[in-house]
Write a protein that holds these residues in place. Structure first.
Motif, PDB file in Angstrom:
ATOM      1  N   VAL A  23      36.735  -8.559  26.435  1.00  0.00           N
ATOM      2  CA  VAL A  23      37.390  -8.732  27.728  1.00  0.00           C
ATOM      3  C   VAL A  23      38.617  -7.825  27.846  1.00  0.00           C
ATOM      4  CG1 VAL A  23      38.647 -10.371  29.191  1.00  0.00           C
ATOM      5  CG2 VAL A  23      36.561 -11.089  28.021  1.00  0.00           C
ATOM      6  N   LEU A  24      39.413  -7.770  26.799  1.00  0.00           N
ATOM      7  CA  LEU A  24      40.691  -7.063  26.915  1.00  0.00           C
ATOM      8  C   LEU A  24      40.655  -5.595  26.477  1.00  0.00           C
ATOM      9  CD1 LEU A  24      43.057  -9.916  25.702  1.00  0.00           C
ATOM     10  CD2 LEU A  24      42.751  -9.100  28.035  1.00  0.00           C
ATOM     11  N   THR A  25      39.713  -5.235  25.624  1.00  0.00           N
ATOM     12  CA  THR A  25      39.724  -3.843  25.135  1.00  0.00           C
ATOM     13  C   THR A  25      38.412  -3.105  25.377  1.00  0.00           C
ATOM     14  OG1 THR A  25      38.869  -4.284  22.901  1.00  0.00           O
ATOM     15  CG2 THR A  25      41.237  -4.591  23.240  1.00  0.00           C
ATOM     16  N   GLY A  26      37.401  -3.809  25.850  1.00  0.00           N
ATOM     17  CA  GLY A  26      36.129  -3.146  26.116  1.00  0.00           C
ATOM     18  C   GLY A  26      35.296  -2.894  24.870  1.00  0.00           C
ATOM     19  N   ARG A  27      35.776  -3.382  23.730  1.00  0.00           N
ATOM     20  CA  ARG A  27      34.969  -3.221  22.515  1.00  0.00           C
ATOM     21  C   ARG A  27      35.209  -4.411  21.585  1.00  0.00           C
ATOM     22  NH1 ARG A  27      37.143  -0.637  17.410  1.00  0.00           N
ATOM     23  NH2 ARG A  27      39.385  -0.405  17.650  1.00  0.00           N
ATOM     24  N   THR A  28      34.374  -4.534  20.557  1.00  0.00           N
ATOM     25  CA  THR A  28      34.596  -5.590  19.579  1.00  0.00           C
ATOM     26  C   THR A  28      35.527  -5.051  18.506  1.00  0.00           C
ATOM     27  OG1 THR A  28      32.656  -4.871  18.342  1.00  0.00           O
ATOM     28  CG2 THR A  28      32.320  -6.635  19.930  1.00  0.00           C
ATOM     29  N   LEU A  29      36.521  -5.850  18.167  1.00  0.00           N
ATOM     30  CA  LEU A  29      37.469  -5.408  17.137  1.00  0.00           C
ATOM     31  C   LEU A  29      37.073  -5.958  15.772  1.00  0.00           C
ATOM     32  CD1 LEU A  29      40.716  -5.958  19.202  1.00  0.00           C
ATOM     33  CD2 LEU A  29      39.724  -3.763  18.581  1.00  0.00           C
ATOM     34  N   LEU A  30      36.198  -6.942  15.796  1.00  0.00           N
ATOM     35  CA  LEU A  30      35.640  -7.449  14.553  1.00  0.00           C
ATOM     36  C   LEU A  30      34.247  -7.996  14.803  1.00  0.00           C
ATOM     37  CD1 LEU A  30      36.237 -10.709  14.992  1.00  0.00           C
ATOM     38  CD2 LEU A  30      38.474 -10.048  14.147  1.00  0.00           C
ATOM     39  N   GLY A  31      33.581  -8.382  13.748  1.00  0.00           N
ATOM     40  CA  GLY A  31      32.205  -8.856  13.863  1.00  0.00           C
ATOM     41  C   GLY A  31      31.383  -8.271  12.741  1.00  0.00           C
ATOM     42  N   HIS A  32      30.722  -9.151  11.997  1.00  0.00           N
ATOM     43  CA  HIS A  32      29.908  -8.674  10.883  1.00  0.00           C
ATOM     44  C   HIS A  32      28.605  -8.089  11.412  1.00  0.00           C
ATOM     45  CE1 HIS A  32      27.922  -8.534   7.002  1.00  0.00           C
ATOM     46  NE2 HIS A  32      29.117  -8.699   6.463  1.00  0.00           N
ATOM     47  N   SER A  33      28.135  -7.016  10.774  1.00  0.00           N
ATOM     48  CA  SER A  33      26.870  -6.411  11.205  1.00  0.00           C
ATOM     49  C   SER A  33      25.748  -7.425  11.085  1.00  0.00           C
ATOM     50  CB  SER A  33      26.513  -5.233  10.324  1.00  0.00           C
ATOM     51  OG  SER A  33      27.526  -4.287  10.383  1.00  0.00           O
ATOM     52  N   PRO A  34      24.843  -7.439  12.053  1.00  0.00           N
ATOM     53  CA  PRO A  34      23.714  -8.350  11.947  1.00  0.00           C
ATOM     54  C   PRO A  34      22.728  -7.852  10.886  1.00  0.00           C
ATOM     55  CG  PRO A  34      23.462  -6.961  13.865  1.00  0.00           C
ATOM     56  CD  PRO A  34      24.785  -6.599  13.249  1.00  0.00           C
ATOM     57  N   ALA A  35      21.862  -8.743  10.441  1.00  0.00           N
ATOM     58  CA  ALA A  35      20.883  -8.361   9.423  1.00  0.00           C
ATOM     59  C   ALA A  35      20.042  -7.188   9.918  1.00  0.00           C
ATOM     60  CB  ALA A  35      19.994  -9.550   9.085  1.00  0.00           C
ATOM     61  N   LYS A  36      19.771  -7.197  11.219  1.00  0.00           N
ATOM     62  CA  LYS A  36      19.010  -6.099  11.798  1.00  0.00           C
ATOM     63  C   LYS A  36      19.920  -5.347  12.763  1.00  0.00           C
ATOM     64  CE  LYS A  36      14.925  -5.264  14.661  1.00  0.00           C
ATOM     65  NZ  LYS A  36      15.067  -5.070  16.075  1.00  0.00           N
ATOM     66  N   GLY A  37      19.950  -4.052  12.635  1.00  0.00           N
ATOM     67  CA  GLY A  37      20.750  -3.233  13.539  1.00  0.00           C
ATOM     68  C   GLY A  37      19.818  -2.291  14.258  1.00  0.00           C
ATOM     69  N   GLN A  38      20.041  -0.977  14.077  1.00  0.00           N
ATOM     70  CA  GLN A  38      19.159  -0.008  14.721  1.00  0.00           C
ATOM     71  C   GLN A  38      18.270   0.696  13.712  1.00  0.00           C
ATOM     72  OE1 GLN A  38      22.438   2.249  16.354  1.00  0.00           O
ATOM     73  NE2 GLN A  38      22.019   3.924  14.947  1.00  0.00           N
ATOM     74  N   GLN A  39      18.231   0.131  12.456  1.00  0.00           N
ATOM     75  CA  GLN A  39      17.529   0.891  11.410  1.00  0.00           C
ATOM     76  C   GLN A  39      16.048   1.077  11.676  1.00  0.00           C
ATOM     77  OE1 GLN A  39      18.730  -2.251  11.415  1.00  0.00           O
ATOM     78  NE2 GLN A  39      19.201  -2.806   9.302  1.00  0.00           N
ATOM     79  N   LEU A  40      15.444   0.197  12.439  1.00  0.00           N
ATOM     80  CA  LEU A  40      14.004   0.352  12.703  1.00  0.00           C
ATOM     81  C   LEU A  40      13.719   1.344  13.829  1.00  0.00           C
ATOM     82  CD1 LEU A  40      12.840  -3.380  12.515  1.00  0.00           C
ATOM     83  CD2 LEU A  40      12.729  -1.658  10.713  1.00  0.00           C
ATOM     84  N   ASP A  41      14.801   1.797  14.499  1.00  0.00           N
ATOM     85  CA  ASP A  41      14.640   2.722  15.623  1.00  0.00           C
ATOM     86  C   ASP A  41      13.677   2.174  16.668  1.00  0.00           C
ATOM     87  OD1 ASP A  41      16.390   4.733  14.951  1.00  0.00           O
ATOM     88  OD2 ASP A  41      14.955   5.739  13.644  1.00  0.00           O
ATOM     89  N   ASP A  42      13.656   0.864  16.833  1.00  0.00           N
ATOM     90  CA  ASP A  42      12.670   0.302  17.747  1.00  0.00           C
ATOM     91  C   ASP A  42      13.195   0.158  19.170  1.00  0.00           C
ATOM     92  OD1 ASP A  42      14.492  -1.542  16.949  1.00  0.00           O
ATOM     93  OD2 ASP A  42      13.052  -3.134  16.488  1.00  0.00           O
TER      94      ASP A  42
END
Ligand code: ADP
Ligand code: MG
Length: 728
Positions: A232-251
């Protein structure tokens, strides 16, 4: 799941794609809300129309008397389309667009009213704009700021308001916006390029820069996004653990566009059609929930206006679809960020794309002239080009192993590399004119076929030639394209001017004929521009080392990168080309440095708040649960509890350690901030934020993210990455 998180997720799951009505063909609707030539023919007198056309084509001034005719016609057209208000629409240095609406409505006494819009209201306004960034300009001179009509970008209706694109300048004429220097740079490149074109075709009277931007963005469900104070205040996440799945599958890349996102895109496209923004391409991007939108390219000034307008349209329409659109360059760690490729070329009023290899040797010599001069311009001014894309948010992207590095280099592909090599070796020493012509025909004649094979695109290059245009890829997704476009067109203009001086000198000395002179100067340029050419992997460490050897700049942070803007040579360059005077250059530098500090300051405060108010209390709560559990085990099992509660005891300790680290780091960050804020020197302040405050973000985040995966999911208050990124 915490209550807030639970409701956010629940809300997001309820959403169904909004139905978007589309009954007419897009070509029929295109430009319906634009005061374009068709509308002008209908609503303007012949004289008024001719006057606007001359202003657009030749840059002539519009007479005040004619302006009255134009404003009346424009008003009638706007009212016929349901508009009630008008506004001067401009792009102050805040990065957003600005507008202040006035009604056409006016009372004329006797209880009567009319709709009125006069020439002087069209041509010039004096908005009370004292709160826009001015970098000291308005203090030093006059407090007033003026907006003045830019007839080269047509007026349009947005909602119920007639929007008139304008420049924004101070009383003394200094630019307070993005558009003014851009228009001046476009003028400079027009003049410089026409002079060169005359070597090849006397009929060329105007050269326009073209721009095709590609806007990347993330779409996040509104309930989920608003549950995160950092978004809300900065337009980005300042923290947050990566999820188990990200973009590695390029799906996700080029995958099926999710229905909700598709409805949103269609809605945007419809609005864009009405506004005359020729959007054409839409697709999924690399990261989950990341997308791209690209138009057909247009004249650069218009394209810049259209991109600014589009960013506004995207935000407005997102609300309707219960989305939050994130334009930020790096909203999520661990997945790709967003950029805005700027595809750029130059074309003549005779219909020739100067960066498109032609069919005849002569037109190819012209192509090579512009191609090589652009490379040379980038070589000479690489640092300035880097500065043009510097911002706190783009710092997260450049050089972060996923986007072009902070080192500017030019990619031209294997075949053109060969062509340049051959051209370079054509004449060792002097050749007879006859020989030269033959060879030239030979070498130059090779190009058309090579261009067809345009497959070796290097995605890691910040500035790449892609067949008939250069693609400046390092531009950030939040950027106003005017900034990079101003710099690019200015440096190319400067280079073309220098080129002409050299060529003319050879011709004047009667040592060479025109073509030979051109060819000879180009060959020298090939030799002296090599350092900027790079075909390899721009993300690699090896390139960083190599670039250093070559003497290329590698300014990784904004405060470092911006400095060159106020170097003596940069100030002189912009001054000589009539793009910005010293005051304007310095003001912009000051504004951007200050913006960097403010930006980082806000992020730092938000991060401190979240860490202390969300993360630490949650950690304590979970720790208490563990303590209760351990105490219970002890009551039941007596001494045996130590073995049974081994894991819990370890967790309790670990949590304490993270809490301690977070608290001391946040205190350290607050102190660093305080010390930066004391500095009155904007440069020192920005540097302080960059080197003392910002590095702590990562450390604080590390501990918070560790806690996130340790603490009971039921308790965790912040919507997680997997929820933000994988809700469709
Ligand atoms: P990419 O492979 O980089 O995604 P796209 O085809 O999606 O390429 O985008 C290319 C962009 O370049 C489009 O916006 C297109 O309009 C623009 N473009 C094409 N020709 C020119 C040109 N001569 N000048 C400027 N932009 C151009
Ligand atoms: Mg591209």
């Amino acid at each position: 799941m915490s209550t807030l998180r639970f409701h956010a997720v629940k809300e997001s799951l309820k959403r169904v794609p909004l139905k978007v009505e589309e009954t007419k063909r897009r070509s029929e609707v295109f430009g319906e809300n634009v005061f374009n030539e068709t509308a002008m023919r209908q609503y303007l007198t012949k004289g008024a129309l001719a006057s606007i056309m001359a202003a657009v084509g030749k840059g002539t001034k519009i007479d005040r008397f004619i302006a009255d005719h134009i404003s009346t016609g424009m008003k009638e057209w706007a009212i016929s389309k349901g508009a009630t208000h008008y506004t001067h629409w401009f792009q102050p240095l805040t990065g957003a667009t600005a507008e202040k609406h006035d009604a056409f409505f006016e009372t004329i006494g006797g209880g009567l009213a009319i709709e009125k819009f006069e020439g002087n209201q069209l041509v010039q306004q004096e908005p009370d704009a004292s709160s826009f960034p001015h970098g000291g300009i308005r203090n030093t001179f006059e407090a007033r700021g003026y907006t003045a009509w830019d007839p080269t970008s047509p007026a349009f209706i947005y909602g119920t308001t007639l929007c008139i694109p304008t420049v924004f300048v101070s009383y003394t004429g200094e630019a307070l916006d993005y558009k003014t220097p851009l228009l001046r740079a476009l003028h400079a490149v027009d003049n410089a390029a026409v002079a060169i074109c005359k070597y090849f075709d006397k009929n060329v009277k105007k050269v326009s820069a073209s721009l095709g931007w590609e806007q990347e963005y993330f779409l996040i469900d509104k309930a989920l996004a608003t549950s995160r104070p950092d978004i809300v205040l900065t337009g980005r996440t300042l923290l947050g653990h990566s999820p188990a799945k990200g973009q590695q599958l390029d799906d996700h890349y080029f995958g099926t566009i999710p229905a909700r996102a598709m409805a949103y895109m269609r809605d945007i496209e419809n609005e864009c059609m009405l506004l005359g923004i020729p959007v054409k391409t839409r697709h999924n991007e690399v990261a989950p929930n990341q997308f791209e939108l690209a138009p057909i390219y247009e004249e650069a000034n218009l394209a810049v206006d259209h991109n600014s307008l589009l960013m506004d349209v995207m935000q407005k329409i997102a609300k309707r679809h219960n989305f939050t659109v994130l334009m930020h360059e790096k909203p999520f760690a661990g997945v790709n960020g967003s950029g805005k490729h700027n595809n750029w070329s130059l074309s003549t009023d005779t219909g020739v794309n100067l960066l498109s290899p032609g069919k005849t040797p002569m037109s190819n010599l012209q192509f090579l002239t512009f191609f090589i001069n652009t490379i040379k311009a980038v070589q000479t001014h690489e640092e300035l080009l880097r500065a043009a894309i510097a911002s706190a948010s783009n710092d997260h992207r450049l050089g972060a192993n996923e986007a072009p590095p902070a080192i500017i280099s030019v990619f031209i592909g294997e075949q053109l590399t060969k062509v340049l090599e051959e051209l370079e070796s054509v004449t060792k020493g002097k050749l007879s004119p006859q020989e030269k012509t033959d060879l030239k025909l030979n070498v130059v004649g090779k190009i058309p076929e090579v261009i067809l094979d345009n497959t070796d695109r290097n995605r890691t290059s910040p500035f790449a030639f892609t067949g008939n245009k250069f693609e400046f890829r390092a531009v950030g997704s939040t950027a106003n394209c005017a900034n990079p476009m101003t710099v690019l067109n200015t440096i190319v203009a400067k280079q073309l001017i220098d080129f002409k001086v050299e060529v003319d000198a050879l011709i004047d000395k009667k040592t060479m004929k025109k073509d030979d002179a051109i060819f000879n100067v180009l060959r020298e340029y090939i030799k002296t521009s090599k350092e900027i050419l790079f075909e390899g992997n721009g993300y690699s460490e090896a390139w960083e080392k190599e670039a250093k050897k070559r003497g290329l700049s590698n300014n990784k942070t904004t405060p470092e990168a911006l400095k060159v803007k106020v170097s003596k040579s940069s100030i002189e360059l912009f001054e000589r080309l009539g793009v910005m005077n010293k005051v304007e250059s310095e003001a912009r530098y000051e504004i951007e440095m200050e913006e960097y500090s403010l930006h980082t300051q806000i992020e730092s405060r938000v991060l401190g708040d979240i860490a202390r108010n969300h993360v630490v209390p949650t950690a304590v709560r979970y720790q208490n649960i563990l303590i209760e559990n351990v105490t219970g085990l002890k009551t039941i099992y007596g001494d045996k509890f130590k073995r049974l509660a081994k894991e819990q005891l370890a967790l309790i300790e670990e949590i304490s350690e993270h809490i301690e680290a977070i608290n001391s780091l946040v205190t350290k960050m607050t102190e660093a901030r305080k010390s930066c804020n004391k500095s009155i020197d904007i440069e020192k302040k920005a540097e302080g934020y960059c080197t003392k405050v910002k590095p702590l973000f990562e450390d604080i985040r590390y501990h918070c993210d560790k806690l996130e995966i340790m603490i009971d999911d039921e308790l965790w208050p912040l919507t997680k990455y997997r929820e933000l990124l994988f809700t469709k």
